[in-house]
Design a protein around this motif. Structure first.
Motif, short mmCIF file in Angstrom:
data_model
loop_
_atom_site.label_atom_id
_atom_site.label_comp_id
_atom_site.label_asym_id
_atom_site.label_seq_id
_atom_site.Cartn_x
_atom_site.Cartn_y
_atom_site.Cartn_z
N CYS A 490 -0.80 -0.70 6.01
CA CYS A 490 -1.78 -0.84 4.95
C CYS A 490 -3.09 -0.18 5.35
CB CYS A 490 -2.02 -2.31 4.63
SG CYS A 490 -0.53 -3.18 4.09
N GLY A 496 -1.38 -6.87 5.76
CA GLY A 496 -0.23 -6.39 6.51
C GLY A 496 -0.27 -6.76 7.98
N CYS A 580 -1.66 -1.61 -0.26
CA CYS A 580 -0.76 -2.76 -0.09
C CYS A 580 -1.18 -3.88 -1.02
CB CYS A 580 -0.78 -3.28 1.34
SG CYS A 580 -0.12 -2.12 2.54
N ALA A 585 2.85 -5.54 1.71
CA ALA A 585 3.81 -4.45 1.53
C ALA A 585 3.19 -3.37 0.66
CB ALA A 585 5.08 -4.98 0.88
N CYS A 586 3.62 -2.13 0.91
CA CYS A 586 3.10 -1.00 0.16
C CYS A 586 3.44 -1.16 -1.31
CB CYS A 586 3.66 0.31 0.69
SG CYS A 586 3.02 0.75 2.32
#
Length: 798
Positions: A490, A496, A580, A585-586
């Protein structure tokens, strides 16, 4: 009755052994009659006890005469009741009812009943009680009619040899059934026989047997048998006999002795665990007991402990053996002085043993001995990756046979990696090649080999030596980053988990982990934008220090191991930053950014692309070679079939329809304009599949475009015409039709005998079907290849 008469009767009773007792009131004989009033009991009616001897023979015997003075003689009826009269045993006593005389009718046995108590009654003739019932006690006087008896026939006793006088051995016991208060049961014990000399005595009243004199010797007499007697009447009456067996227990009163004072033996050198000889021992004590078992010890002559002596439990001999190998060159003769003793100590003061010690002379015989390694096992060390020819160690041995001049040679016995080379003359060892650190024969960093040393004696002897080489690890590899699949994290530091980096090192401990991760100091900007935190000895975590722009970022890391000296490697790392969500998470849409530059570095990407290019070039070369080979086979096929298949049709015969009017079975436009491409008539998208098409078959190939020029006619004929006339090609065509979803099913009922009429194309087999022969021009067949050149000659212009 006057008093003088009563006194006379009493004197008479005493003279007959009678005594008077106190009378008791009897029960009424005739209960319907009133008994007279009780009054004072007259002394004439009191009968004293009467004594009578057992086993009296003069029967019947009058015991006493009872009389009542209430009536004149003849007017009284007397009766008696009790044991021996109307109770068991019956019939022993009786009374005359008018005279009152009591008689003994049978012999008495005091051992069964010692006294009898009877009831005496006096009634008138009418049945009335004249006197109260009184007791008559008859006492049976004992006679010596029972012989004494021992409680057992044989009495056993044990006594130690050499016991002092008065030592208790055992006790004899007897019983007598006669009256114990008389001499008839007064027992007296004695010994009738015991042999000579008399060593035992018995107490005349208690029966205890004790020793009398000293001199008990088990080695002389082990058992004594005594005959015992017991007699009543204090030894003057009846008697009985029994036996007493007295065993003499052994004590260690005899010292062991050697049968010979000097012994000579021989033994070979360089052996152990062999018996040299036996030393015979004699002992008079009980065999098998601790007083008999011999312990032979070496007093002097063996300072280094080469010999040992054990006792044979069966023969009690001392067995001399070699427990440490002997050396003829250092000691060729031994003179041992040995002694013998028992396990149990001596309990007496016997005469000193004359042969309690002995001398053993041992002569050592010379033999060829094996060489001896000076240091075995030999331990040494060598650096990892040592080149061939590196000196390892000098593993030499010496021959202990100094009298015999011998030569020693060396060889390998065990070298699983074939890593070492041994000089046969000197025993020097060096490497033959580089030993791999991953060798399975390296156990905890040690390599083990076995070397043999052989002399040239007769017979030759061999020695085995163990060589252990410690492979010292060298720090010759720098750590490297572990491969990452898609290194992304991130762009915001607070979101993250960050990027977990790992490192590996080919070196063994202690030249590997723990590793040190650092950002390259050559780029100062890295430290301002990125941070590395320690996780464990092999991993670190990478995070951005602040929000960085999304996209590819190229970093350079420094990795350092813990070796001495440490190894360091600078390694590039490409990291993609993405936007993110809250979960770390992306977010969607950031995948394209990650795909642009993910990887470890430009060098790695260049190597991967180069490898792919080389692989593609090889595939193209293989395809070109296959193409040229196929064309050469086609030319040979056309030449071979030019005379045999002149009338072959260019259609696949296994795809026939319902005649020429059946426009659905085959597109006739292929014959009109073979150079135009033909496309399927089904809607765009995937071609429909037949329901009955077999599962697992490959997808059908797209339709082949017809030849665009006459030069390609040969290829078109190969793919279409030749496959229909050959048997193998027919099978392949059937399979192709079966898998093709755009043609009718292979099991459809087709019509072959009706071809329709009015075909606009005509037929190939009948050139005159539409126009005359003169209108036909077959010269174009010359351009179709050798197969149709013959056809053009037949039907073309001359």
């Amino acid at each position: 009755m006057d008093t003088a008469l009563l006194l006379a009767l009493g004197l008479l009773a005493q003279s007959l052994g009678l005594s008077w007792g106190v009378p008791r009131r009897p029960s009424t004989l005739y209960p319907w009659r009133r008994p007279p009033a009780l009054g004072r009991v007259r002394r004439a009616w009191v009968i004293p006890p009467i004594s009578v001897s057992e086993n009296y023979k003069g029967l019947p015997y009058m015991l006493v005469q009872i009389r009542s003075d209430k009536r004149q003689p003849g007017g009284v009826i007397y009766s008696i009741q009790g044991p021996g009269v109307d109770e068991e045993p019956l019939g022993l006593f009786s009374v005359e009812k008018f005279s009152g005389r009591v008689f003994l009718n049978a012999e008495l046995d005091r051992e069964k009943t010692s006294s009898y108590r009877l009831k005496v009654f006096a009634l008138d003739r009418g049945g009335s009680v004249l006197e109260e019932p009184t007791d008559l006690e008859i006492v049976v006087v004992d006679q010596n009619d029972n012989r004494p008896a021992f409680v057992q026939e044989v009495f056993a006793g044990r006594v130690l040899e050499g016991a002092a006088p008065g030592t208790y051995v055992t006790r004899a016991e007897a019983t007598d059934a006669d009256d114990p208060d008389t001499d008839n049961a007064a027992l007296h014990y004695s010994i009738l026989a015991q042999g000579s000399p008399e060593l035992f005595s018995i107490h005349e009243r208690t029966g205890e047997i004790r020793t009398v004199h000293v001199g008990l010797d088990r080695e002389a007499v082990t058992t004594y048998n005594l005959t015992l007697q017991v007699a009543d009447m204090s030894g003057q009456g009846l008697s009985a006999t029994a036996s007493a067996i007295i065993s003499v227990d052994d004590i260690n009163d005899n010292a062991p002795e050697f049968t010979r004072g000097k012994l000579l033996m021989e033994v070979t050198e360089a052996v152990s665990g062999v018996d040299v000889g036996r030393l015979e021992v004699e002992d008079r004590d009980l065999p098998g007991s601790p007083n008999w078992v011999a312990n032979v010890t070496i007093l002097e002559g063996d300072p280094e402990g080469h010999f040992g002596i054990r006792t044979d439990p069966r023969t009690n001999e001392g067995v001399l053996s070699v427990v440490k190998p002997l050396d003829y060159e250092s000691h060729a003769h031994y003179e041992l002085r040995v002694s013998v003793q028992n396990e149990a100590p001596l309990q007496a003061a016997p005469p000193r043993a004359q042969r309690g010690q002995a001398t053993v002379s041992i002569r050592v015989q010379d033999v060829n001995e094996a060489p001896v390694f000076l240091e075995n096992p030999l331990r040494t060390s060598l650096a990892e990756g040592a080149p061939p020819g590196t000196f390892v160690a000098s593993f030499s041995a010496q021959d202990p046979d100094t009298v015999q001049l011998q030569r020693v040679s060396y060889s390998k016995d065990y070298d699983p990696e074939d890593w070492l080379q041994v000089d046969g003359a000197t025993g020097q060892i060096q490497t033959r090649r580089v030993l791999s650190p991953a060798s399975p024969f390296l156990k905890d960093g040690w390599y083990r080999a076995i070397v043999l040393a052989l002399d040239d004696g007769s017979p030759p002897r061999t020695a085995t030596g163990t060589l252990s080489v410690e492979i010292l690890a060298v720090n010759d590899h720098a750590p490297a980053l572990a491969p990452l699949a898609a290194p992304s994290l991130c762009s915001e530091p607070e979101r993250g988990p960050g990027l977990l980096l790992g490192a590996t090192d080919q070196d063994l401990p202690p030249h590997g982990a723990p590793f040190r991760f650092r950002l390259s100091p050559a780029e100062p900007g890295l430290g301002r934008n990125w941070s590395l935190s320690h996780v464990n000895g092999t991993h670190a975590r990478l995070r951005p220090r602040h929000t960085l722009p999304e996209g590819l970022h190229r970093l350079r890391l420094l990795l350092q191991d813990s070796g001495q000296p440490p190894k360091e490697r600078e390694q590039p790392l490409n990291v993609t930053l993405c936007r993110c969500g809250l979960s770390g998470a992306c977010l969607p849409g950031a995948a394209a950014l990650r795909a642009g530059g993910a990887g470890l570095g430009l060098g790695v990407l260049a190597v991967a692309l180069g490898s792919a290019a080389v692989l593609l070039l090889l595939v193209l070369l293989v395809l070109l070679r296959a193409r040229f080979r196929q064309r050469s086979r086609d030319r040979s096929l056309l030449r071979g079939l030019q005379d045999d298949y002149l009338r072959d049709n260019i259609l696949n015969y296994d795809e026939q329809g319902g005649g020429e009017e059946d426009q659905d079975a085959y597109d006739i436009s292929q014959l009109r304009h073979p150079w135009e491409p033909v496309f399927p008539s089904f809607p765009p998208g995937r071609p429909p599949l037949r329901r009955e098409a077999p599962l697992g078959r490959g997808r059908p190939q797209p339709p082949r475009a017809p030849p665009a020029s006459p030069a390609d006619i040969a290829g078109f004929i190969r793919d279409v015409g030749a496959a229909g006339v050959r048997t193998r090609a027919r099978a392949q065509g059937l399979q192709a039709a079966d898998c093709d979803p755009s043609v009718p099913p292979y099991d459809t009922a087709l019509i072959y005998d009706y071809e329709g009429e009015g075909s606009v194309a005509g037929t190939l087999s009948s050139p005159v079907s539409s126009v005359g022969e003169e209108d036909q021009d077959y010269d174009y067949l010359q351009d179709w290849g050798p197969r149709f050149a013959r056809l053009a000659d037949l039907y073309g212009h001359p």
